[in-house]
Scaffold this motif. Structure first.
Motif, PDB file in Angstrom:
ATOM      1  N   ILE A  53       9.827  11.892  -8.306  1.00 48.79           N
ATOM      2  CA  ILE A  53      10.186  10.787  -7.399  1.00 48.79           C
ATOM      3  C   ILE A  53      11.517  10.181  -7.858  1.00 48.79           C
ATOM      4  CG2 ILE A  53       9.459   8.548  -6.476  1.00 48.79           C
ATOM      5  CD1 ILE A  53       7.568  10.747  -5.639  1.00 48.79           C
ATOM      6  N   LYS A  60      -7.887   2.710  -4.376  1.00 48.57           N
ATOM      7  CA  LYS A  60      -7.602   4.029  -4.944  1.00 48.57           C
ATOM      8  C   LYS A  60      -8.737   4.513  -5.838  1.00 48.57           C
ATOM      9  CE  LYS A  60      -2.596   4.062  -4.641  1.00 48.57           C
ATOM     10  NZ  LYS A  60      -1.348   3.685  -5.272  1.00 48.57           N
ATOM     11  N   THR A  89       0.814  -1.216   0.000  1.00 53.76           N
ATOM     12  CA  THR A  89       0.000   0.000   0.000  1.00 53.76           C
ATOM     13  C   THR A  89       0.853   1.274   0.000  1.00 53.76           C
ATOM     14  OG1 THR A  89      -0.131   0.048   2.405  1.00 53.76           O
ATOM     15  CG2 THR A  89      -1.865  -1.166   1.257  1.00 53.76           C
ATOM     16  N   LEU A  90       2.173   1.107  -0.030  1.00 49.44           N
ATOM     17  CA  LEU A  90       3.052   2.286  -0.125  1.00 49.44           C
ATOM     18  C   LEU A  90       2.976   2.847  -1.545  1.00 49.44           C
ATOM     19  CD1 LEU A  90       6.298   0.855   1.555  1.00 49.44           C
ATOM     20  CD2 LEU A  90       4.681   2.421   2.624  1.00 49.44           C
ATOM     21  N   SER A  91       3.370   4.090  -1.702  1.00 44.82           N
ATOM     22  CA  SER A  91       3.436   4.651  -3.053  1.00 44.82           C
ATOM     23  C   SER A  91       4.599   3.986  -3.808  1.00 44.82           C
ATOM     24  CB  SER A  91       3.669   6.156  -2.976  1.00 44.82           C
ATOM     25  OG  SER A  91       4.970   6.407  -2.505  1.00 44.82           O
ATOM     26  N   GLY A  92       4.617   4.148  -5.123  1.00 46.49           N
ATOM     27  CA  GLY A  92       5.678   3.528  -5.926  1.00 46.49           C
ATOM     28  C   GLY A  92       7.069   3.936  -5.479  1.00 46.49           C
ATOM     29  N   GLU A 133       7.964   5.042  -2.497  1.00 53.60           N
ATOM     30  CA  GLU A 133       8.276   4.474  -1.168  1.00 53.60           C
ATOM     31  C   GLU A 133       8.617   2.998  -1.282  1.00 53.60           C
ATOM     32  OE1 GLU A 133       5.439   7.543   1.392  1.00 53.60           O
ATOM     33  OE2 GLU A 133       4.667   5.598   0.759  1.00 53.60           O
ATOM     34  N   GLN A 134       7.936   2.316  -2.182  1.00 55.98           N
ATOM     35  CA  GLN A 134       8.267   0.898  -2.393  1.00 55.98           C
ATOM     36  C   GLN A 134       9.689   0.758  -2.917  1.00 55.98           C
ATOM     37  OE1 GLN A 134       5.421  -1.441  -4.626  1.00 55.98           O
ATOM     38  NE2 GLN A 134       3.682  -0.561  -3.537  1.00 55.98           N
ATOM     39  N   LEU A 169       7.592   5.384 -12.253  1.00 52.07           N
ATOM     40  CA  LEU A 169       7.571   6.444 -11.235  1.00 52.07           C
ATOM     41  C   LEU A 169       7.552   7.827 -11.877  1.00 52.07           C
ATOM     42  CD1 LEU A 169      10.227   5.018  -8.748  1.00 52.07           C
ATOM     43  CD2 LEU A 169       7.745   4.853  -8.575  1.00 52.07           C
TER      44      LEU A 169
END
Lengths: 235, 142
Positions: free
Chosen positions: A170, B140, A135-138, A140-141, A166
């Motif tokens: 980022i 989402k 569930t982290l953003s791209g 953060e992953q 990304l």
């Protein structure tokens, strides 16, 4: 004259009976950042798979510190200090950030040390310690994948398509991290499709096309060849 | 590339192209480099292409067949034997044959299960990844 920490010599490798690489020669020296560029299907990821021992070449040799280690078990190569951050992040999406980092303790590192190091380098991960990784953003992953890799204290870092999927902002942030990692003296072999960011960090770069390393040299010389390589294929 | 190799086991490596000798890249800490060299020196090189589970399963099948053949030969040998000493000798060979077969079967089972579980866990990881991505996508969209 120094012996490269990682060297691919006349590597031919592929999947099943089909060779994807047709004689690749790359030497990565201590503390060097080598950028491997090229369009989709050029064989960049396969080159990294050979470098970390995941694919055994059909001919040619993989050298670490001058020793021929072709055919070594992948886990043994990883324990020795060659770490791959695979394309698509390579995290466990159903595990939490903390649990993902626990997976990095396979080298014998203490969990507390792994977590401390990861959260110092990527404070945002510390805030999401108990969050499910999927569930982290791209971005953060990707940070988590990098944190997991760095937690093992690698000697050679192999990074596959850091920018994949990304947003540019980022990617820029992630490359700031790569820049600081490179400044610490780690040897990095990084694969990218998009050259802009990575050429500013790399000491040397190479362009791959159709399983061959077409050009290699300082980033300034590679930049001139890039457009032709991407648009026109072999020149 | 300026690499020359004097035989497979002892490559003499010269740096190719420009090394970080241009001074741009910082040298890896010599302590970490020495540690890496030590780790590399300890690596066991198998020669490539070896899949231990597949090899183990093949050995298992081979041993099972060999054990069975030994036991059958011992049985025929005992059948045609004229005295107890020969029969005893054949019995010993038969027991050895059966023992080899049991070891072979155990090896085959062990390695086959390991291979199966390895593929199973990879499949599980991929399925879970896809499921999580689907759930995140659905959340989402809401």
């Amino acid at each position: 004259m120094t012996v490269p920490v990682l060297e691919l010599s006349a590597i031919r490798a592929g999947y099943g009976r089909i060779d994807v690489l047709h004689g690749i020669d790359i030497a990565l020296h201590g503390g060097e950042v080598f950028a491997l560029l090229g369009p989709n299907g050029a064989g960049k990821s396969t080159t990294l798979a050979v470098a970390c021992g995941a694919i055994v070449p059909s001919s040619g040799s993989l050298f670490l510190c001058g020793r021929d280690v072709t055919g070594c078990a992948t886990d043994a190569v990883a324990r020795a200090g060659v770490c791959l951050i695979p394309e698509g992040r390579g995290i466990f999406p159903n595990l939490t950030v903390g649990e993902n980092l626990r997976m990095a303790t396979f080298t014998g590192a203490r969990y507390r040390d792994v977590v401390d190091r990861a959260f110092t380098q990527f404070p945002r991960l510390g805030e999401r310690r108990r969050q499910t990784a999927g569930t982290l953003s791209g971005g953060e992953q990707q940070m988590l994948a990098m944190a997991r890799a760095l937690a093992t204290d690698p000697a050679v870092l192999l990074i596959d398509e850091l920018s994949m999927g990304l947003a540019p902002i980022i990617v820029e942030e992630l490359y700031e991290h790569v820049r600081s990692i490179a400044a610490s003296g780690l040897s990095i072999l990084i694969v990218e499709q998009f050259a802009h960011e990575i050429l500013g960090i790399a000491d040397r770069a190479g362009i791959m096309l159709h399983g061959r390393l077409m050009h290699s040299g300082p980033p300034s010389s590679i930049a001139d060849e890039l457009a032709g390589a991407y648009l026109g294929g072999e020149r | 590339m300026n690499k020359t190799t004097t035989g497979d086991a002892d490559p003499v490596v010269a740096p190719a192209g420009a090394a970080p000798a241009d001074g741009k890249g910082p040298a890896m800490s010599s302590e970490r480099l020495a540690q890496f060299e030590d780790e590399v020196a300890k690596l066991k090189v198998t020669g490539g292409g070896v899949n231990p589970e597949r090899l183990g399963a093949k050995w298992g099948i081979g041993l099972t067949i060999v054990g069975f053949v030994v036991a059958v030969i011992a049985w025929f040998s005992a059948n045609g034997a004229g005295n107890m000493a020969d029969i005893n000798r054949s019995q010993i060979w038969a027991v050895i044959g059966v023992g080899i077969s049991i070891v072979g079967i155990a090896m085959w089972v062990r390695n086959s299960i390991t291979r199966y579980l390895r593929y199973w866990i990879i499949r599980l990881v991929y399925e879970q990844r896809e499921q999580t991505e689907a759930i995140v996508k659905a959340l989402k969209e809401k």
